[in-house]
Design an enzyme around this catalytic site. Structure first.
Site, PDB file in Angstrom:
ATOM      1  CG  HIS A 175     -20.916 -23.945 -22.226  1.00 29.36           C
ATOM      2  ND1 HIS A 175     -20.256 -25.050 -21.830  1.00 29.36           N
ATOM      3  CD2 HIS A 175     -20.517 -23.175 -22.971  1.00 29.36           C
ATOM      4  CE1 HIS A 175     -19.178 -24.951 -22.746  1.00 29.36           C
ATOM      5  NE2 HIS A 175     -19.677 -24.030 -23.777  1.00 29.36           N
TER       6      HIS A 175
ATOM      7  CG  ASN B 191     -15.097 -26.724 -23.272  1.00 28.04           C
ATOM      8  OD1 ASN B 191     -15.125 -27.259 -24.382  1.00 28.04           O
ATOM      9  ND2 ASN B 191     -15.858 -25.623 -23.157  1.00 28.04           N
TER      10      ASN B 191
ATOM     11  CD  GLU C 113     -20.749 -27.929 -19.315  1.00 25.59           C
ATOM     12  OE1 GLU C 113     -20.442 -27.282 -20.204  1.00 25.59           O
ATOM     13  OE2 GLU C 113     -20.280 -28.887 -18.670  1.00 25.59           O
TER      14      GLU C 113
ATOM     15  CB  SER D  95     -16.633 -22.369 -23.452  1.00 29.40           C
ATOM     16  OG  SER D  95     -15.555 -21.304 -23.860  1.00 29.40           O
TER      17      SER D  95
HETATM   18  N1  CAA Z   1     -28.429 -23.813 -38.601  1.00 24.36           N
HETATM   19  C1  CAA Z   1     -29.327 -24.551 -39.549  1.00 24.36           C
HETATM   20  N2  CAA Z   1     -28.549 -25.618 -40.190  1.00 24.36           N
HETATM   21  C2  CAA Z   1     -27.433 -25.770 -39.860  1.00 24.36           C
HETATM   22  C3  CAA Z   1     -26.496 -25.051 -38.887  1.00 24.36           C
HETATM   23  C4  CAA Z   1     -27.358 -24.006 -38.335  1.00 24.36           C
HETATM   24  N3  CAA Z   1     -26.799 -23.152 -37.420  1.00 24.36           N
HETATM   25  N4  CAA Z   1     -25.297 -25.634 -39.126  1.00 24.36           N
HETATM   26  C5  CAA Z   1     -25.490 -26.563 -39.845  1.00 24.36           C
HETATM   27  N5  CAA Z   1     -26.555 -26.609 -40.632  1.00 24.36           N
HETATM   28  C6  CAA Z   1     -26.972 -27.702 -41.233  1.00 24.36           C
HETATM   29  C7  CAA Z   1     -25.835 -28.227 -42.431  1.00 24.36           C
HETATM   30  O1  CAA Z   1     -25.824 -27.065 -43.321  1.00 24.36           O
HETATM   31  C8  CAA Z   1     -26.239 -29.256 -42.894  1.00 24.36           C
HETATM   32  O2  CAA Z   1     -27.311 -28.852 -43.921  1.00 24.36           O
HETATM   33  P1  CAA Z   1     -27.733 -29.801 -45.256  1.00 24.36           P
HETATM   34  O3  CAA Z   1     -28.214 -31.167 -44.679  1.00 24.36           O
HETATM   35  O4  CAA Z   1     -28.780 -29.008 -45.868  1.00 24.36           O
HETATM   36  O5  CAA Z   1     -26.242 -29.789 -45.625  1.00 24.36           O
HETATM   37  C9  CAA Z   1     -27.140 -30.044 -41.795  1.00 24.36           C
HETATM   38  O6  CAA Z   1     -27.371 -28.995 -40.637  1.00 24.36           O
HETATM   39  C10 CAA Z   1     -26.479 -31.013 -41.012  1.00 24.36           C
HETATM   40  O7  CAA Z   1     -25.707 -31.565 -41.899  1.00 24.36           O
HETATM   41  P2  CAA Z   1     -25.207 -32.930 -41.921  1.00 24.36           P
HETATM   42  O8  CAA Z   1     -25.824 -33.761 -42.652  1.00 24.36           O
HETATM   43  O9  CAA Z   1     -23.678 -32.735 -41.943  1.00 24.36           O
HETATM   44  O10 CAA Z   1     -25.279 -33.273 -40.278  1.00 24.36           O
HETATM   45  P3  CAA Z   1     -24.760 -34.025 -39.105  1.00 24.36           P
HETATM   46  O11 CAA Z   1     -25.919 -34.916 -38.836  1.00 24.36           O
HETATM   47  O12 CAA Z   1     -23.402 -34.296 -39.266  1.00 24.36           O
HETATM   48  O13 CAA Z   1     -25.012 -32.819 -38.166  1.00 24.36           O
HETATM   49  C11 CAA Z   1     -23.571 -31.362 -36.661  1.00 24.36           C
HETATM   50  C12 CAA Z   1     -24.096 -31.794 -38.042  1.00 24.36           C
HETATM   51  C13 CAA Z   1     -24.913 -31.633 -35.742  1.00 24.36           C
HETATM   52  C14 CAA Z   1     -22.761 -30.265 -36.698  1.00 24.36           C
HETATM   53  C15 CAA Z   1     -22.756 -32.760 -36.381  1.00 24.36           C
HETATM   54  O14 CAA Z   1     -21.645 -32.818 -37.228  1.00 24.36           O
HETATM   55  C16 CAA Z   1     -22.120 -32.586 -35.024  1.00 24.36           C
HETATM   56  O15 CAA Z   1     -22.940 -32.893 -33.949  1.00 24.36           O
HETATM   57  N6  CAA Z   1     -21.044 -32.325 -34.833  1.00 24.36           N
HETATM   58  C17 CAA Z   1     -20.209 -32.095 -33.582  1.00 24.36           C
HETATM   59  C18 CAA Z   1     -20.654 -30.781 -33.024  1.00 24.36           C
HETATM   60  C19 CAA Z   1     -19.896 -30.759 -31.674  1.00 24.36           C
HETATM   61  O16 CAA Z   1     -19.394 -31.369 -30.991  1.00 24.36           O
HETATM   62  N7  CAA Z   1     -20.311 -29.320 -31.035  1.00 24.36           N
HETATM   63  C20 CAA Z   1     -19.858 -29.099 -29.833  1.00 24.36           C
HETATM   64  C21 CAA Z   1     -18.761 -27.969 -30.102  1.00 24.36           C
HETATM   65  S1  CAA Z   1     -18.070 -27.696 -28.583  1.00 24.36           S
HETATM   66  C22 CAA Z   1     -18.912 -26.359 -27.898  1.00 24.36           C
HETATM   67  O17 CAA Z   1     -19.626 -25.735 -28.836  1.00 24.36           O
HETATM   68  C23 CAA Z   1     -18.544 -25.942 -26.663  1.00 24.36           C
HETATM   69  C24 CAA Z   1     -17.327 -25.125 -26.247  1.00 24.36           C
HETATM   70  O18 CAA Z   1     -17.307 -24.430 -25.250  1.00 24.36           O
HETATM   71  C25 CAA Z   1     -16.291 -25.125 -27.034  1.00 24.36           C
END
Ligand code: CAA
Length: 283
Positions: A140, A190, A152, A119
């Site tokens: 990424h 990022n 990415e 990242s």
């Molecule tokens: N596998 C399977 N299921 C998963 C999971 C996984 N790895 N992770 C979460 N879930 C499940 C949850 O347990 C939840 O299950 P239930 O419905 O049974 O409770 C379901 O997925 C989703 O739950 P939500 O109803 O809370 O769903 P949501 O619509 O809020 O989606 C999310 C969850 C996709 C994480 C959403 O909150 C999201 O998009 N968050 C932002 C994430 C983000 O920005 N990620 C990027 C981070 S930056 C990065 O990664 C790069 C870096 O270099 C730093």
């Protein structure tokens, strides 16, 4: 090149998510980590995630089978030797990544592409420790890997068009949407995300609002799925701090200076979900 067998190096959150997505999309996977307990934790997490996605109808019976059965594990990087493609997802420490890339360069066939899920580390620098910098590419993924659509694709200075095109095609075959970026600090994702999170931590430190207020404003006011502080807990506060340091050092602008509260929390070991405590606490 025909890609059937993918080696994933590093079985942490990103590595096991990547291994899972490769396996459920029909690839044979070798997941490699020097810490054997990490491999056991990774397989348990993959099983749980695959079963959940299958129950929700997001994976077919065949994909479930593949996710549960197509991942072999190994504890030495040399086990990547037979792979047709490698994705590195080890800890974000330059020396360690360079060591892994030098070893991969020794053990894999010369035509194999070596991708990094980094990242924040320069793809150009990683390419330079190999004899195949034209086949070193950034790939990424976003956390949580099975749910997030983006990959990415980062070109180092020497990355060839052919290698970038292969990575784009592989990302599509994994059901993801690839977006190309050049190799500058933080790439696209990022460069934009981490300064926003860092600013949210400043707002908290200065008492502009509570953690709940800051997260609620961004969720309900800007339709972000998670608030920036919750998201920092998901990503890991150490990871966010490390990326801010890379942006600050690499771009030299004061606007990237890491927030002192972020530094303090990392120093205290409050790293977010993975340590049970960050801006929020977790079971
Ligand atoms: N596998 C399977 N299921 C998963 C999971 C996984 N790895 N992770 C979460 N879930 C499940 C949850 O347990 C939840 O299950 P239930 O419905 O049974 O409770 C379901 O997925 C989703 O739950 P939500 O109803 O809370 O769903 P949501 O619509 O809020 O989606 C999310 C969850 C996709 C994480 C959403 O909150 C999201 O998009 N968050 C932002 C994430 C983000 O920005 N990620 C990027 C981070 S930056 C990065 O990664 C790069 C870096 O270099 C730093």
């Amino acid at each position: 090149m025909d890609i059937r067998h993918i080696a994933v190096i590093g079985a942490g959150t990103m590595g096991h998510g990547i291994a899972q997505v490769c396996a459920t999309n029909g690839y044979q996977v070798t997941l490699i980590d020097v810490v054997e307990e990490q491999l056991d934790r990774a397989l348990a997490a993959i099983r749980k995630s695959v079963e959940k996605l299958h129950r929700k109808g997001r994976l077919s019976d065949e994909q479930r089978e593949a996710g549960l059965n197509n991942i072999a594990t190994a504890s030495e990087v040399a086990a990547a030797a037979p792979a047709d493609f490698v994705i590195e997802a080890v800890v974000e420490v330059l020396d360690i990544k360079e060591q892994v890339f030098a070893t991969l360069d020794e053990v894999t066939r010369p035509e194999v592409i070596l991708a990094s899920n980094t990242s924040s580390i320069s793809i150009t620098e990683l390419g330079a420790v190999t004899r195949r910098p034209e086949r070193v590419v950034g790939m990424h993924f976003m956390n949580p890997v099975p749910l997030m659509k983006l990959v990415e694709v980062i070109r180092g200075l020497a990355t060839s068009d052919e290698s970038a095109a292969t990575v784009v095609a592989l990302a599509e075959a994994l059901g993801k949407t690839p977006v190309e970026a050049q190799d500058y600090p933080g790439f696209i994702s990022n460069r934009i995300l981490c300064p926003m999170i860092n600013e949210a931590v400043y707002a908290l430190m200065e008492g502009v609002g509570t953690r709940e207020a800051i997260d609620t404003v961004m969720k309900l006011g800007m339709n972000h799925p998670m608030g920036p502080l919750e998201l920092a807990d998901l990503i890991g506060l150490d990871v966010v701090l490390n990326i801010m340091e890379v942006l600050y050092a690499g771009l030299g602008d004061d606007k990237y200076r890491p927030c002192p509260l972020l530094k303090r929390m990392v120093a205290a070991g409050h790293l977010g979900r993975k340590s049970g405590r960050g801006f929020y606490t977790y079971d």
